[in-house]
Motif scaffolding. Structure first.
Motif, PDB file in Angstrom:
ATOM      1  N   PRO A   1       0.796  -1.239   0.000  1.00  0.00           N
ATOM      2  CA  PRO A   1       0.000   0.000   0.000  1.00  0.00           C
ATOM      3  C   PRO A   1       0.821   1.278   0.000  1.00  0.00           C
ATOM      4  O   PRO A   1       0.271   2.362  -0.198  1.00  0.00           O
ATOM      5  CB  PRO A   1      -0.833  -0.120   1.286  1.00  0.00           C
ATOM      6  CG  PRO A   1      -0.052  -1.026   2.162  1.00  0.00           C
ATOM      7  CD  PRO A   1       0.605  -2.016   1.248  1.00  0.00           C
ATOM      8  N   SER A   2       2.135   1.172   0.208  1.00  0.00           N
ATOM      9  CA  SER A   2       2.967   2.379   0.150  1.00  0.00           C
ATOM     10  C   SER A   2       3.202   2.828  -1.291  1.00  0.00           C
ATOM     11  O   SER A   2       3.631   3.958  -1.532  1.00  0.00           O
ATOM     12  CB  SER A   2       4.318   2.135   0.838  1.00  0.00           C
ATOM     13  OG  SER A   2       5.128   1.234   0.097  1.00  0.00           O
ATOM     14  N   LEU A   3       2.921   1.957  -2.255  1.00  0.00           N
ATOM     15  CA  LEU A   3       3.119   2.273  -3.671  1.00  0.00           C
ATOM     16  C   LEU A   3       1.866   2.893  -4.267  1.00  0.00           C
ATOM     17  O   LEU A   3       0.757   2.661  -3.775  1.00  0.00           O
ATOM     18  CB  LEU A   3       3.475   1.004  -4.451  1.00  0.00           C
ATOM     19  CG  LEU A   3       4.733   0.262  -4.023  1.00  0.00           C
ATOM     20  CD1 LEU A   3       4.867  -1.030  -4.823  1.00  0.00           C
ATOM     21  CD2 LEU A   3       5.970   1.136  -4.213  1.00  0.00           C
ATOM     22  N   PRO A   4       1.999   3.671  -5.340  1.00  0.00           N
ATOM     23  CA  PRO A   4       0.813   4.200  -6.015  1.00  0.00           C
ATOM     24  C   PRO A   4      -0.040   3.055  -6.545  1.00  0.00           C
ATOM     25  O   PRO A   4       0.500   2.062  -7.046  1.00  0.00           O
ATOM     26  CB  PRO A   4       1.399   5.023  -7.171  1.00  0.00           C
ATOM     27  CG  PRO A   4       2.817   5.273  -6.814  1.00  0.00           C
ATOM     28  CD  PRO A   4       3.253   4.120  -5.988  1.00  0.00           C
ATOM     29  N   ASP A   5      -1.357   3.185  -6.437  1.00  0.00           N
ATOM     30  CA  ASP A   5      -2.239   2.117  -6.903  1.00  0.00           C
ATOM     31  C   ASP A   5      -2.740   2.378  -8.317  1.00  0.00           C
ATOM     32  O   ASP A   5      -3.762   1.836  -8.743  1.00  0.00           O
ATOM     33  CB  ASP A   5      -3.413   1.939  -5.946  1.00  0.00           C
ATOM     34  CG  ASP A   5      -4.262   3.199  -5.814  1.00  0.00           C
ATOM     35  OD1 ASP A   5      -3.952   4.208  -6.486  1.00  0.00           O
ATOM     36  OD2 ASP A   5      -5.224   3.181  -5.025  1.00  0.00           O
ATOM     37  N   ARG A   6      -2.019   3.173  -9.042  1.00  0.00           N
ATOM     38  CA  ARG A   6      -2.386   3.475 -10.420  1.00  0.00           C
ATOM     39  C   ARG A   6      -1.118   3.828 -11.191  1.00  0.00           C
ATOM     40  O   ARG A   6      -0.070   4.083 -10.608  1.00  0.00           O
ATOM     41  CB  ARG A   6      -3.361   4.656 -10.475  1.00  0.00           C
ATOM     42  CG  ARG A   6      -2.774   5.954  -9.971  1.00  0.00           C
ATOM     43  CD  ARG A   6      -3.823   7.037  -9.777  1.00  0.00           C
ATOM     44  NE  ARG A   6      -3.202   8.324  -9.459  1.00  0.00           N
ATOM     45  CZ  ARG A   6      -2.717   8.657  -8.281  1.00  0.00           C
ATOM     46  NH1 ARG A   6      -2.772   7.787  -7.278  1.00  0.00           N
ATOM     47  NH2 ARG A   6      -2.178   9.845  -8.071  1.00  0.00           N
ATOM     48  N   GLY A   7      -1.231   3.847 -12.512  1.00  0.00           N
ATOM     49  CA  GLY A   7      -0.113   4.254 -13.346  1.00  0.00           C
ATOM     50  C   GLY A   7       0.879   3.138 -13.611  1.00  0.00           C
ATOM     51  O   GLY A   7       0.644   1.966 -13.338  1.00  0.00           O
ATOM     52  N   MET A   8       2.025   3.543 -14.145  1.00  0.00           N
ATOM     53  CA  MET A   8       3.075   2.603 -14.532  1.00  0.00           C
ATOM     54  C   MET A   8       4.392   3.016 -13.883  1.00  0.00           C
ATOM     55  O   MET A   8       4.683   4.208 -13.718  1.00  0.00           O
ATOM     56  CB  MET A   8       3.232   2.604 -16.058  1.00  0.00           C
ATOM     57  CG  MET A   8       4.227   1.596 -16.601  1.00  0.00           C
ATOM     58  SD  MET A   8       3.513  -0.047 -16.793  1.00  0.00           S
ATOM     59  CE  MET A   8       2.680   0.174 -18.374  1.00  0.00           C
ATOM     60  N   LEU A   9       5.175   2.007 -13.527  1.00  0.00           N
ATOM     61  CA  LEU A   9       6.511   2.237 -12.984  1.00  0.00           C
ATOM     62  C   LEU A   9       7.520   1.663 -13.970  1.00  0.00           C
ATOM     63  O   LEU A   9       7.419   0.497 -14.367  1.00  0.00           O
ATOM     64  CB  LEU A   9       6.647   1.543 -11.626  1.00  0.00           C
ATOM     65  CG  LEU A   9       7.980   1.726 -10.885  1.00  0.00           C
ATOM     66  CD1 LEU A   9       8.134   3.172 -10.416  1.00  0.00           C
ATOM     67  CD2 LEU A   9       8.054   0.775  -9.693  1.00  0.00           C
ATOM     68  N   TRP A  10       8.506   2.481 -14.371  1.00  0.00           N
ATOM     69  CA  TRP A  10       9.560   2.045 -15.287  1.00  0.00           C
ATOM     70  C   TRP A  10      10.900   2.074 -14.588  1.00  0.00           C
ATOM     71  O   TRP A  10      11.181   2.981 -13.795  1.00  0.00           O
ATOM     72  CB  TRP A  10       9.637   2.968 -16.505  1.00  0.00           C
ATOM     73  CG  TRP A  10       8.425   3.004 -17.382  1.00  0.00           C
ATOM     74  CD1 TRP A  10       8.161   2.230 -18.471  1.00  0.00           C
ATOM     75  CD2 TRP A  10       7.301   3.900 -17.266  1.00  0.00           C
ATOM     76  NE1 TRP A  10       6.955   2.578 -19.030  1.00  0.00           N
ATOM     77  CE2 TRP A  10       6.403   3.602 -18.313  1.00  0.00           C
ATOM     78  CE3 TRP A  10       6.973   4.928 -16.372  1.00  0.00           C
ATOM     79  CZ2 TRP A  10       5.208   4.278 -18.491  1.00  0.00           C
ATOM     80  CZ3 TRP A  10       5.775   5.605 -16.539  1.00  0.00           C
ATOM     81  CH2 TRP A  10       4.907   5.285 -17.590  1.00  0.00           C
ATOM     82  N   ALA A  11      11.757   1.111 -14.889  1.00  0.00           N
ATOM     83  CA  ALA A  11      13.108   1.065 -14.330  1.00  0.00           C
ATOM     84  C   ALA A  11      14.127   1.096 -15.461  1.00  0.00           C
ATOM     85  O   ALA A  11      13.995   0.377 -16.462  1.00  0.00           O
ATOM     86  CB  ALA A  11      13.288  -0.198 -13.493  1.00  0.00           C
ATOM     87  N   PHE A  12      15.143   1.938 -15.282  1.00  0.00           N
ATOM     88  CA  PHE A  12      16.235   2.071 -16.255  1.00  0.00           C
ATOM     89  C   PHE A  12      17.569   1.946 -15.527  1.00  0.00           C
ATOM     90  O   PHE A  12      17.657   2.171 -14.324  1.00  0.00           O
ATOM     91  CB  PHE A  12      16.174   3.437 -16.958  1.00  0.00           C
ATOM     92  CG  PHE A  12      14.985   3.629 -17.856  1.00  0.00           C
ATOM     93  CD1 PHE A  12      15.104   3.496 -19.233  1.00  0.00           C
ATOM     94  CD2 PHE A  12      13.742   3.955 -17.316  1.00  0.00           C
ATOM     95  CE1 PHE A  12      13.999   3.688 -20.062  1.00  0.00           C
ATOM     96  CE2 PHE A  12      12.639   4.142 -18.137  1.00  0.00           C
ATOM     97  CZ  PHE A  12      12.759   4.007 -19.513  1.00  0.00           C
ATOM     98  N   ASN A  13      18.615   1.600 -16.290  1.00  0.00           N
ATOM     99  CA  ASN A  13      19.945   1.426 -15.720  1.00  0.00           C
ATOM    100  C   ASN A  13      20.993   1.991 -16.677  1.00  0.00           C
ATOM    101  O   ASN A  13      20.814   1.960 -17.897  1.00  0.00           O
ATOM    102  CB  ASN A  13      20.212  -0.066 -15.472  1.00  0.00           C
ATOM    103  CG  ASN A  13      21.537  -0.301 -14.779  1.00  0.00           C
ATOM    104  OD1 ASN A  13      21.725   0.079 -13.627  1.00  0.00           O
ATOM    105  ND2 ASN A  13      22.464  -0.927 -15.479  1.00  0.00           N
ATOM    106  N   ASP A  14      22.085   2.487 -16.116  1.00  0.00           N
ATOM    107  CA  ASP A  14      23.197   3.005 -16.917  1.00  0.00           C
ATOM    108  C   ASP A  14      23.977   1.830 -17.505  1.00  0.00           C
ATOM    109  O   ASP A  14      24.648   1.111 -16.767  1.00  0.00           O
ATOM    110  CB  ASP A  14      24.105   3.859 -16.034  1.00  0.00           C
ATOM    111  CG  ASP A  14      25.301   4.420 -16.782  1.00  0.00           C
ATOM    112  OD1 ASP A  14      25.417   4.176 -17.998  1.00  0.00           O
ATOM    113  OD2 ASP A  14      26.113   5.105 -16.144  1.00  0.00           O
ATOM    114  N   PRO A  15      23.926   1.596 -18.826  1.00  0.00           N
ATOM    115  CA  PRO A  15      24.605   0.436 -19.404  1.00  0.00           C
ATOM    116  C   PRO A  15      26.125   0.541 -19.377  1.00  0.00           C
ATOM    117  O   PRO A  15      26.813  -0.451 -19.577  1.00  0.00           O
ATOM    118  CB  PRO A  15      24.080   0.402 -20.842  1.00  0.00           C
ATOM    119  CG  PRO A  15      23.745   1.820 -21.143  1.00  0.00           C
ATOM    120  CD  PRO A  15      23.236   2.404 -19.849  1.00  0.00           C
TER     121      PRO A  15
END
Length: 330
Positions: free
Chosen positions: A132-146
Protein backbone atom coordinates in the motif's frame (compact mmCIF):
# COMPACT_ATOMS: atom_id res chain seq x y z
CA UNK A 1 13.78 -16.64 -1.70
CA UNK A 2 11.91 -16.48 1.63
CA UNK A 3 8.39 -16.39 0.24
CA UNK A 4 5.33 -16.70 2.49
CA UNK A 5 1.82 -17.18 1.17
CA UNK A 6 0.19 -15.52 4.20
CA UNK A 7 0.77 -14.37 7.79
CA UNK A 8 -0.28 -17.74 9.16
CA UNK A 9 2.53 -19.43 7.26
CA UNK A 10 5.03 -17.10 8.95
CA UNK A 11 3.65 -18.03 12.35
CA UNK A 12 3.82 -21.74 11.50
CA UNK A 13 7.46 -21.38 10.49
CA UNK A 14 8.23 -19.60 13.77
CA UNK A 15 6.52 -22.39 15.72
CA UNK A 16 8.38 -25.08 13.78
CA UNK A 17 11.69 -23.44 14.67
CA UNK A 18 10.66 -22.87 18.32
CA UNK A 19 11.42 -19.17 18.11
CA UNK A 20 11.11 -16.86 21.07
CA UNK A 21 7.51 -15.61 21.43
CA UNK A 22 8.51 -11.94 21.25
CA UNK A 23 10.58 -12.50 18.11
CA UNK A 24 7.80 -14.53 16.48
CA UNK A 25 5.31 -11.77 17.23
CA UNK A 26 7.69 -9.14 15.82
CA UNK A 27 8.24 -11.12 12.62
CA UNK A 28 4.51 -11.42 12.04
CA UNK A 29 3.69 -7.82 13.05
CA UNK A 30 6.37 -6.25 10.85
CA UNK A 31 5.72 -8.47 7.80
CA UNK A 32 4.78 -6.59 4.66
CA UNK A 33 2.68 -7.64 1.68
CA UNK A 34 4.70 -8.10 -1.47
CA UNK A 35 4.37 -9.29 -5.04
CA UNK A 36 6.87 -11.65 -6.62
CA UNK A 37 6.96 -11.30 -10.38
CA UNK A 38 7.05 -14.61 -12.22
CA UNK A 39 8.76 -14.50 -15.62
CA UNK A 40 7.27 -15.79 -18.83
CA UNK A 41 9.46 -17.12 -21.62
CA UNK A 42 11.23 -14.50 -23.77
CA UNK A 43 9.08 -13.43 -26.72
CA UNK A 44 9.20 -10.81 -29.46
CA UNK A 45 8.55 -7.50 -27.79
CA UNK A 46 6.44 -6.33 -30.73
CA UNK A 47 3.86 -9.04 -29.97
CA UNK A 48 3.19 -7.78 -26.42
CA UNK A 49 0.32 -5.38 -25.85
CA UNK A 50 1.12 -1.83 -24.79
CA UNK A 51 1.18 -1.34 -21.03
CA UNK A 52 1.86 -4.92 -19.95
CA UNK A 53 4.31 -5.61 -17.13
CA UNK A 54 7.56 -6.94 -18.56
CA UNK A 55 11.33 -7.18 -18.27
CA UNK A 56 13.41 -6.24 -21.31
CA UNK A 57 12.17 -5.13 -24.70
CA UNK A 58 11.32 -1.46 -25.13
CA UNK A 59 9.24 0.77 -22.84
CA UNK A 60 5.69 2.04 -23.30
CA UNK A 61 5.98 5.68 -22.23
CA UNK A 62 3.48 8.57 -22.30
CA UNK A 63 4.43 11.24 -24.87
CA UNK A 64 5.34 13.78 -22.17
CA UNK A 65 7.87 11.47 -20.44
CA UNK A 66 11.42 11.95 -21.69
CA UNK A 67 13.75 8.96 -21.95
CA UNK A 68 15.88 8.97 -18.75
CA UNK A 69 19.54 9.88 -19.05
CA UNK A 70 22.69 9.57 -16.99
CA UNK A 71 24.31 12.92 -16.25
CA UNK A 72 27.81 13.67 -17.46
CA UNK A 73 30.43 12.36 -15.04
CA UNK A 74 32.00 14.90 -12.70
CA UNK A 75 35.57 13.96 -13.72
CA UNK A 76 35.44 12.42 -17.20
CA UNK A 77 39.13 12.99 -17.92
CA UNK A 78 40.29 11.40 -14.67
CA UNK A 79 37.91 8.48 -15.21
CA UNK A 80 39.18 8.01 -18.77
CA UNK A 81 42.80 7.92 -17.60
CA UNK A 82 41.96 5.41 -14.91
CA UNK A 83 40.10 3.18 -17.37
CA UNK A 84 42.97 3.21 -19.87
CA UNK A 85 45.45 2.37 -17.14
CA UNK A 86 43.32 -0.53 -15.90
CA UNK A 87 42.79 -1.87 -19.41
CA UNK A 88 46.52 -1.77 -20.20
CA UNK A 89 47.13 -4.41 -17.51
CA UNK A 90 44.43 -6.82 -18.68
CA UNK A 91 44.61 -9.70 -21.11
CA UNK A 92 42.99 -8.96 -24.46
CA UNK A 93 43.49 -5.20 -24.07
CA UNK A 94 43.86 -4.66 -27.82
CA UNK A 95 40.50 -6.28 -28.52
CA UNK A 96 38.79 -4.27 -25.81
CA UNK A 97 40.33 -0.92 -26.76
CA UNK A 98 37.70 0.15 -29.37
CA UNK A 99 34.89 -0.55 -26.93
CA UNK A 100 36.69 1.30 -24.15
CA UNK A 101 37.13 4.38 -26.33
CA UNK A 102 33.40 4.27 -27.12
CA UNK A 103 32.66 4.31 -23.37
CA UNK A 104 35.15 7.13 -22.78
CA UNK A 105 33.60 9.14 -25.61
CA UNK A 106 30.36 9.36 -23.61
CA UNK A 107 31.74 10.14 -20.14
CA UNK A 108 31.48 13.90 -20.52
CA UNK A 109 27.98 13.92 -21.99
CA UNK A 110 24.46 13.23 -20.80
CA UNK A 111 23.76 9.71 -22.02
CA UNK A 112 20.53 7.67 -22.42
CA UNK A 113 20.02 4.84 -19.96
CA UNK A 114 18.99 1.28 -20.81
CA UNK A 115 15.42 0.14 -20.23
CA UNK A 116 15.11 -2.67 -17.67
CA UNK A 117 11.45 -3.23 -16.87
CA UNK A 118 7.98 -1.75 -16.56
CA UNK A 119 5.33 -2.70 -14.00
CA UNK A 120 1.68 -1.77 -14.46
CA UNK A 121 0.72 -0.65 -10.95
CA UNK A 122 -2.95 -0.26 -11.89
CA UNK A 123 -3.02 -4.01 -12.54
CA UNK A 124 -0.78 -4.99 -9.62
CA UNK A 125 -2.95 -3.00 -7.18
CA UNK A 126 -5.73 -5.58 -7.62
CA UNK A 127 -3.50 -8.26 -6.06
CA UNK A 128 -3.71 -9.04 -2.31
CA UNK A 129 0.07 -8.75 -2.02
CA UNK A 130 0.21 -5.18 -3.31
CA UNK A 131 2.28 -2.92 -1.06
CA UNK A 132 0.00 0.00 0.00
CA UNK A 133 2.97 2.38 0.15
CA UNK A 134 3.12 2.27 -3.67
CA UNK A 135 0.81 4.20 -6.02
CA UNK A 136 -2.24 2.12 -6.90
CA UNK A 137 -2.39 3.47 -10.42
CA UNK A 138 -0.11 4.25 -13.35
CA UNK A 139 3.07 2.60 -14.53
CA UNK A 140 6.51 2.24 -12.98
CA UNK A 141 9.56 2.05 -15.29
CA UNK A 142 13.11 1.06 -14.33
CA UNK A 143 16.24 2.07 -16.25
CA UNK A 144 19.95 1.43 -15.72
CA UNK A 145 23.20 3.00 -16.92
CA UNK A 146 24.61 0.44 -19.40
CA UNK A 147 28.10 1.93 -19.09
CA UNK A 148 28.23 1.73 -15.29
CA UNK A 149 30.14 -1.55 -15.09
CA UNK A 150 33.09 0.13 -16.78
CA UNK A 151 33.54 3.08 -14.47
CA UNK A 152 31.40 2.45 -11.38
CA UNK A 153 28.10 4.19 -10.84
CA UNK A 154 29.54 7.57 -9.74
CA UNK A 155 26.01 8.78 -9.20
CA UNK A 156 23.71 9.55 -6.22
CA UNK A 157 21.21 7.14 -7.77
CA UNK A 158 23.58 4.18 -7.92
CA UNK A 159 23.26 4.22 -11.70
CA UNK A 160 19.50 3.52 -11.86
CA UNK A 161 16.42 5.55 -12.66
CA UNK A 162 12.80 4.92 -11.63
CA UNK A 163 10.02 6.76 -13.44
CA UNK A 164 6.35 6.77 -12.41
CA UNK A 165 3.39 8.29 -14.22
CA UNK A 166 -0.37 7.84 -14.26
CA UNK A 167 -0.78 9.92 -17.42
CA UNK A 168 -1.70 7.03 -19.72
CA UNK A 169 -1.53 7.28 -23.50
CA UNK A 170 1.39 4.87 -23.82
CA UNK A 171 3.52 4.65 -26.92
CA UNK A 172 6.31 2.14 -27.44
CA UNK A 173 9.63 3.94 -27.68
CA UNK A 174 12.59 2.84 -29.73
CA UNK A 175 15.79 2.35 -27.74
CA UNK A 176 18.13 5.33 -28.36
CA UNK A 177 20.91 4.86 -30.88
CA UNK A 178 23.67 5.19 -28.28
CA UNK A 179 22.32 2.25 -26.27
CA UNK A 180 21.97 0.14 -29.40
CA UNK A 181 25.51 1.00 -30.45
CA UNK A 182 26.74 0.10 -26.98
CA UNK A 183 25.23 -3.35 -27.45
CA UNK A 184 26.75 -3.75 -30.90
CA UNK A 185 30.22 -2.73 -29.71
CA UNK A 186 30.16 -5.14 -26.78
CA UNK A 187 29.87 -2.68 -23.89
CA UNK A 188 27.88 -5.30 -22.01
CA UNK A 189 30.36 -8.09 -22.72
CA UNK A 190 33.82 -6.65 -22.05
CA UNK A 191 34.35 -5.54 -25.61
CA UNK A 192 33.22 -8.69 -27.43
CA UNK A 193 31.55 -7.21 -30.49
CA UNK A 194 28.11 -8.62 -31.23
CA UNK A 195 27.41 -10.37 -34.50
CA UNK A 196 23.94 -8.84 -34.83
CA UNK A 197 22.44 -5.37 -34.37
CA UNK A 198 20.18 -4.61 -31.41
CA UNK A 199 17.07 -4.50 -33.61
CA UNK A 200 17.54 -8.10 -34.76
CA UNK A 201 16.39 -9.69 -31.51
CA UNK A 202 14.33 -7.39 -29.28
CA UNK A 203 12.63 -9.70 -26.81
CA UNK A 204 10.87 -9.23 -23.48
CA UNK A 205 9.72 -11.45 -20.63
CA UNK A 206 6.12 -10.79 -19.47
CA UNK A 207 5.64 -10.65 -15.69
CA UNK A 208 2.85 -12.39 -13.76
CA UNK A 209 2.14 -11.40 -10.12
CA UNK A 210 2.34 -13.88 -7.23
CA UNK A 211 1.06 -12.36 -3.97
CA UNK A 212 2.62 -13.12 -0.61
CA UNK A 213 4.25 -11.69 2.50
CA UNK A 214 7.86 -10.74 3.24
CA UNK A 215 9.73 -10.53 6.55
CA UNK A 216 12.20 -7.92 7.75
CA UNK A 217 15.83 -8.89 7.01
CA UNK A 218 16.77 -6.93 10.12
CA UNK A 219 14.87 -9.29 12.43
CA UNK A 220 15.77 -12.51 10.62
CA UNK A 221 19.46 -11.49 10.71
CA UNK A 222 19.45 -11.02 14.48
CA UNK A 223 17.71 -14.35 14.99
CA UNK A 224 20.24 -16.29 12.86
CA UNK A 225 17.41 -18.27 11.34
CA UNK A 226 16.30 -19.50 7.98
CA UNK A 227 12.54 -19.38 7.50
CA UNK A 228 12.52 -20.88 4.04
CA UNK A 229 10.64 -23.94 5.31
CA UNK A 230 7.44 -22.20 4.20
CA UNK A 231 8.51 -21.03 0.76
CA UNK A 232 6.03 -21.54 -2.03
CA UNK A 233 6.62 -22.51 -5.62
CA UNK A 234 8.18 -20.01 -8.02
CA UNK A 235 9.08 -20.58 -11.65
CA UNK A 236 12.81 -20.94 -12.25
CA UNK A 237 14.24 -17.60 -13.35
CA UNK A 238 11.73 -15.65 -11.26
CA UNK A 239 12.55 -13.65 -8.17
CA UNK A 240 11.76 -10.13 -9.28
CA UNK A 241 9.85 -8.39 -6.50
CA UNK A 242 7.54 -5.38 -6.16
CA UNK A 243 7.32 -3.69 -2.77
CA UNK A 244 7.48 -5.35 0.62
CA UNK A 245 10.75 -6.15 2.40
CA UNK A 246 13.71 -6.74 0.12
CA UNK A 247 15.31 -10.21 -0.05
CA UNK A 248 19.08 -9.65 0.39
CA UNK A 249 21.43 -12.04 -1.37
CA UNK A 250 24.25 -11.13 1.03
CA UNK A 251 23.96 -8.64 3.87
CA UNK A 252 21.46 -5.87 4.59
CA UNK A 253 21.91 -3.00 2.18
CA UNK A 254 20.17 0.00 3.80
CA UNK A 255 23.45 1.48 5.03
CA UNK A 256 24.99 1.15 1.57
CA UNK A 257 21.94 2.79 -0.03
CA UNK A 258 22.19 5.67 2.43
CA UNK A 259 25.84 6.23 1.50
CA UNK A 260 25.19 5.98 -2.24
CA UNK A 261 22.51 8.65 -1.91
CA UNK A 262 25.01 11.01 -0.27
CA UNK A 263 27.81 10.31 -2.74
CA UNK A 264 29.86 8.19 -0.31
CA UNK A 265 29.53 4.78 -1.95
CA UNK A 266 32.35 2.43 -1.01
CA UNK A 267 32.99 4.12 2.31
CA UNK A 268 34.32 1.94 5.13
CA UNK A 269 31.44 3.30 7.20
CA UNK A 270 28.91 1.48 5.02
CA UNK A 271 27.86 -0.85 7.81
CA UNK A 272 28.34 1.42 10.81
CA UNK A 273 25.28 1.34 13.06
CA UNK A 274 24.61 5.04 12.59
CA UNK A 275 24.48 4.62 8.81
CA UNK A 276 22.32 1.51 9.06
CA UNK A 277 19.94 3.39 11.35
CA UNK A 278 19.65 6.30 8.92
CA UNK A 279 19.18 3.84 6.08
CA UNK A 280 16.04 2.37 7.65
CA UNK A 281 14.05 5.18 6.05
CA UNK A 282 14.60 3.61 2.61
CA UNK A 283 11.65 1.57 1.32
CA UNK A 284 12.18 -1.28 -1.10
CA UNK A 285 10.28 -0.63 -4.34
CA UNK A 286 11.57 -3.05 -6.96
CA UNK A 287 14.08 -5.89 -7.43
CA UNK A 288 15.17 -6.95 -10.91
CA UNK A 289 16.85 -10.36 -11.06
CA UNK A 290 19.82 -10.83 -13.38
CA UNK A 291 18.77 -14.23 -14.69
CA UNK A 292 16.58 -12.78 -17.40
CA UNK A 293 16.75 -11.55 -20.97
CA UNK A 294 18.63 -8.56 -19.54
CA UNK A 295 21.91 -10.36 -20.12
CA UNK A 296 21.90 -8.46 -23.41
CA UNK A 297 22.95 -5.33 -21.55
CA UNK A 298 23.95 -6.47 -18.07
CA UNK A 299 25.71 -9.85 -18.18
CA UNK A 300 28.03 -8.89 -15.32
CA UNK A 301 25.11 -9.16 -12.92
CA UNK A 302 25.49 -12.90 -13.40
CA UNK A 303 23.62 -14.55 -10.55
CA UNK A 304 22.78 -11.31 -8.76
CA UNK A 305 20.04 -8.71 -8.73
CA UNK A 306 19.50 -4.95 -8.71
CA UNK A 307 17.59 -3.63 -5.69
CA UNK A 308 15.85 -0.24 -5.93
CA UNK A 309 14.78 1.90 -2.97
CA UNK A 310 13.03 5.23 -2.41
CA UNK A 311 13.16 7.31 0.76
CA UNK A 312 9.85 7.05 2.66
CA UNK A 313 9.08 10.78 2.42
CA UNK A 314 9.94 10.87 -1.28
CA UNK A 315 7.83 7.76 -1.87
CA UNK A 316 4.85 9.32 -0.15
CA UNK A 317 5.28 12.38 -2.38
CA UNK A 318 5.62 10.08 -5.43
CA UNK A 319 9.08 11.44 -6.26
CA UNK A 320 10.53 8.30 -7.79
CA UNK A 321 13.30 10.33 -9.42
CA UNK A 322 15.00 10.20 -5.99
CA UNK A 323 15.38 6.40 -6.18
CA UNK A 324 18.67 4.70 -5.34
CA UNK A 325 19.83 1.28 -6.52
CA UNK A 326 22.46 -1.23 -5.50
CA UNK A 327 23.30 -4.77 -6.62
CA UNK A 328 24.28 -7.94 -4.78
CA UNK A 329 25.59 -11.30 -5.99
CA UNK A 330 25.81 -14.84 -4.68
Amino acid sequence: MTAFADLLSIQRACNTLNLDTALSRALVNTARPTIWLRHGDPMDDATLASGVSKVGGEPDLPPEIAWPTRSALADPEGTANSLRKTLANRAGADDMAPCLEFVIEHLAYETPMAFLAQVNLSVMAREPGFDPSLPDRGMLWAFNDPFADWYGTQSPSGGISLVWSDAGGFERRTTPQVVREAWQKGVSDYGSRMSEPWEADVKAEPLTPVSGWSISPRLSRHAYIDLRDERFEMKEGGGDQLGGWEEPIQQRMHGEVELISTGKAGSEQAYAESVLSAGERWRHVLTINAETYLWRLMPTWGDGAMFMFVDEEELEARRFDKAVGTSQFT
